[in-house]
Design a protein around this motif. Structure first.
Motif, PDB file in Angstrom:
ATOM      1  N   GLU A  10       0.901  -1.063   0.120  1.00  0.00           N
ATOM      2  CA  GLU A  10       0.446  -0.150   0.038  1.00  0.00           C
ATOM      3  C   GLU A  10       0.630   1.521  -0.115  1.00  0.00           C
ATOM      4  O   GLU A  10       1.762   1.343   0.774  1.00  0.00           O
ATOM      5  N   TYR A  11       0.957   2.029  -1.081  1.00  0.00           N
ATOM      6  CA  TYR A  11       1.845   3.297  -1.063  1.00  0.00           C
ATOM      7  C   TYR A  11       1.138   4.827  -0.629  1.00  0.00           C
ATOM      8  O   TYR A  11      -0.029   4.757  -0.073  1.00  0.00           O
ATOM      9  N   GLY A  12       2.303   5.185  -0.295  1.00  0.00           N
ATOM     10  CA  GLY A  12       1.521   6.812   0.576  1.00  0.00           C
ATOM     11  C   GLY A  12       1.371   6.789   1.560  1.00  0.00           C
ATOM     12  O   GLY A  12       0.737   7.746   1.224  1.00  0.00           O
ATOM     13  N   VAL A  13       1.400   5.618   2.463  1.00  0.00           N
ATOM     14  CA  VAL A  13       1.788   5.742   3.778  1.00  0.00           C
ATOM     15  C   VAL A  13       1.488   6.786   4.913  1.00  0.00           C
ATOM     16  O   VAL A  13       2.643   6.053   5.211  1.00  0.00           O
ATOM     17  N   LEU A  14       1.165   7.799   5.411  1.00  0.00           N
ATOM     18  CA  LEU A  14       1.939   8.473   5.600  1.00  0.00           C
ATOM     19  C   LEU A  14       2.559   7.503   7.696  1.00  0.00           C
ATOM     20  O   LEU A  14       3.773   8.014   7.337  1.00  0.00           O
ATOM     21  N   ASP A  15       2.003   7.129   7.563  1.00  0.00           N
ATOM     22  CA  ASP A  15       2.528   6.299   9.095  1.00  0.00           C
ATOM     23  C   ASP A  15       3.755   5.358   8.886  1.00  0.00           C
ATOM     24  O   ASP A  15       3.482   4.517   9.242  1.00  0.00           O
ATOM     25  N   GLY A  16       3.227   4.473   7.619  1.00  0.00           N
ATOM     26  CA  GLY A  16       4.087   3.339   6.967  1.00  0.00           C
ATOM     27  C   GLY A  16       5.746   3.212   7.260  1.00  0.00           C
ATOM     28  O   GLY A  16       6.026   4.379   7.680  1.00  0.00           O
TER      29      GLY A  16
ATOM     30  N   LYS B 209       2.713  -1.249   4.518  1.00  0.00           N
ATOM     31  CA  LYS B 209       2.305   0.187   4.423  1.00  0.00           C
ATOM     32  C   LYS B 209       3.647   0.569   3.862  1.00  0.00           C
ATOM     33  O   LYS B 209       4.233   0.445   4.993  1.00  0.00           O
ATOM     34  N   THR B 210       4.207   1.595   3.072  1.00  0.00           N
ATOM     35  CA  THR B 210       4.621   2.063   2.752  1.00  0.00           C
ATOM     36  C   THR B 210       4.665   4.168   2.743  1.00  0.00           C
ATOM     37  O   THR B 210       3.742   4.273   1.723  1.00  0.00           O
ATOM     38  N   LYS B 211       5.693   4.234   2.725  1.00  0.00           N
ATOM     39  CA  LYS B 211       5.501   6.320   2.508  1.00  0.00           C
ATOM     40  C   LYS B 211       5.954   6.725   1.405  1.00  0.00           C
ATOM     41  O   LYS B 211       5.110   7.341   0.555  1.00  0.00           O
ATOM     42  N   PHE B 212       6.417   4.926   0.398  1.00  0.00           N
ATOM     43  CA  PHE B 212       6.769   5.406  -1.096  1.00  0.00           C
ATOM     44  C   PHE B 212       5.024   5.565  -1.577  1.00  0.00           C
ATOM     45  O   PHE B 212       4.282   4.893  -1.288  1.00  0.00           O
TER      46      PHE B 212
ATOM     47  N   LYS C 138      -6.311   3.873  -1.624  1.00  0.00           N
ATOM     48  CA  LYS C 138      -5.554   3.932  -1.444  1.00  0.00           C
ATOM     49  C   LYS C 138      -4.665   3.622  -2.715  1.00  0.00           C
ATOM     50  O   LYS C 138      -5.872   3.257  -3.018  1.00  0.00           O
ATOM     51  N   THR C 139      -3.515   3.269  -3.099  1.00  0.00           N
ATOM     52  CA  THR C 139      -2.822   3.100  -3.789  1.00  0.00           C
ATOM     53  C   THR C 139      -2.009   1.707  -3.836  1.00  0.00           C
ATOM     54  O   THR C 139      -1.157   1.856  -2.834  1.00  0.00           O
ATOM     55  N   PHE C 140      -2.299   0.842  -4.343  1.00  0.00           N
ATOM     56  CA  PHE C 140      -0.869  -0.976  -3.704  1.00  0.00           C
ATOM     57  C   PHE C 140      -1.458  -2.077  -5.410  1.00  0.00           C
ATOM     58  O   PHE C 140      -1.015  -1.264  -6.296  1.00  0.00           O
ATOM     59  N   GLN C 141      -0.047  -2.452  -4.941  1.00  0.00           N
ATOM     60  CA  GLN C 141      -0.220  -2.983  -5.487  1.00  0.00           C
ATOM     61  C   GLN C 141       0.111  -4.705  -5.480  1.00  0.00           C
ATOM     62  O   GLN C 141       0.423  -4.773  -4.217  1.00  0.00           O
ATOM     63  N   ASP C 142       0.116  -5.839  -5.932  1.00  0.00           N
ATOM     64  CA  ASP C 142      -0.627  -7.393  -5.034  1.00  0.00           C
ATOM     65  C   ASP C 142       0.330  -8.015  -6.339  1.00  0.00           C
ATOM     66  O   ASP C 142       0.241  -7.903  -7.718  1.00  0.00           O
TER      67      ASP C 142
END
Length: 190
Positions: free
Chosen positions: A75-81, A102-105, A159-163
Motif C-alpha cells: 500500500e503506497y503513500g501511507v503517512l505512518d508506513g 504499508k509504505t511511505k513510497f 488507497k494505491t496498492f500493488q499486489d
C-alpha cells in the motif's frame, strides 16, 4: 486523456524544432558559436531524457519473509508506513510476515516494472534467495517451484496498492482466492 498524457511528446518535438532551427541559422550565418550550436542541438534530447526519467516506473526490490506463500500487498503513500529505503537507484520493500506492507513510497510514474523488479526470500539472518518470475507464455513452464505470479496495480478507497502472488503456478493456486476483491477487502479491514 491521451492528449494530457502526451504533452512530453509534443514538448519534445517543439524543442527538436527549436534546436534544428538554431542549427540551420548557425550554418547559414556562421555567427553562432559552436558551443551554443551543441547546446541547442542537445537540449531537446536532455529535456526528453529528464521527462522520461521523471515519469518512468521505479526500480524495486521486494524482500519477502522466508517460505512465505500467498498474496503480497504493498500500500503506497501511507503517512505512518515503513520508511523509504534505497540501495542505489533501487527501492527496497521489506514485506512483513502478514504479506501487507504499508509504505511511505508513492508510485513513481503511472506504472510498475513487473519484469524488471527483483524478488527475494530473506531468512532471519538477512540472506537473500532470489524468487524467479513465472512465465505464463513460455513453452516450458515450471509448475513445481515457488515463483512470483504477477498481480496488479490499482486503487481502492483512495488507497494505491500493488499486489502479486508468491506460490507454485499450477492448477491449485488458481483455485485459491487471490482475487482483486480479496485485495480490496484486506486493505479495507486493516
Amino acid at each position: 486523456m491521451f492528449v494530457s498524457q502526451a504533452w512530453p511528446t509534443y514538448l519534445f518535438f517543439i524543442l527538436c524544432g527549436i534546436g534544428l532551427t538554431q542549427i540551420l541559422i548557425a550554418i547559414g550565418f556562421k555567427n553562432i558559436k559552436t558551443g551554443w550550436q551543441i547546446f541547442w542541438g542537445l537540449l531537446p534530447f536532455l529535456v526528453l531524457y529528464g521527462l522520461i526519467e521523471k515519469d518512468s516506473a521505479s526500480y524495486d526490490i521486494f524482500l519477502i519473509p522466508d517460505n512465505y506463500k500467498g498474496q503480497v500487498v504493498i500500500e503506497y503513500g501511507v503517512l505512518d508506513g515503513a520508511e523509504k529505503e534505497f540501495d542505489g537507484k533501487w527501492r527496497i520493500y521489506r514485506i512483513p510476515e502478514n504479506g501487507h506492507l504499508k509504505t511511505k513510497f508513492t508510485v513513481k510514474g503511472n506504472s510498475i516494472r513487473l519484469s524488471d523488479s527483483k524478488y527475494f526470500y530473506v531468512d532471519k539472518v538477512g540472506n537473500r534467495k532470489e524468487i524467479k518470475h513465472y512465465c505464463e507464455h513460455c513453452k516450458d513452464k515450471d509448475t513445481t517451484s515457488i515463483q512470483v505470479i504477477y498481480g496488479s496495480l490499482g486503487t481502492s478507497n483512495d488507497k494505491t496498492f500493488q499486489d502479486f502472488i508468491i506460490d507454485i503456478p499450477n492448477s491449485e493456486y488458481k483455485n485459491k482466492d487471490y482475487s482483486i476483491q480479496k485485495t480490496f477487502d484486506r486493505l479495507d479491514n486493516e
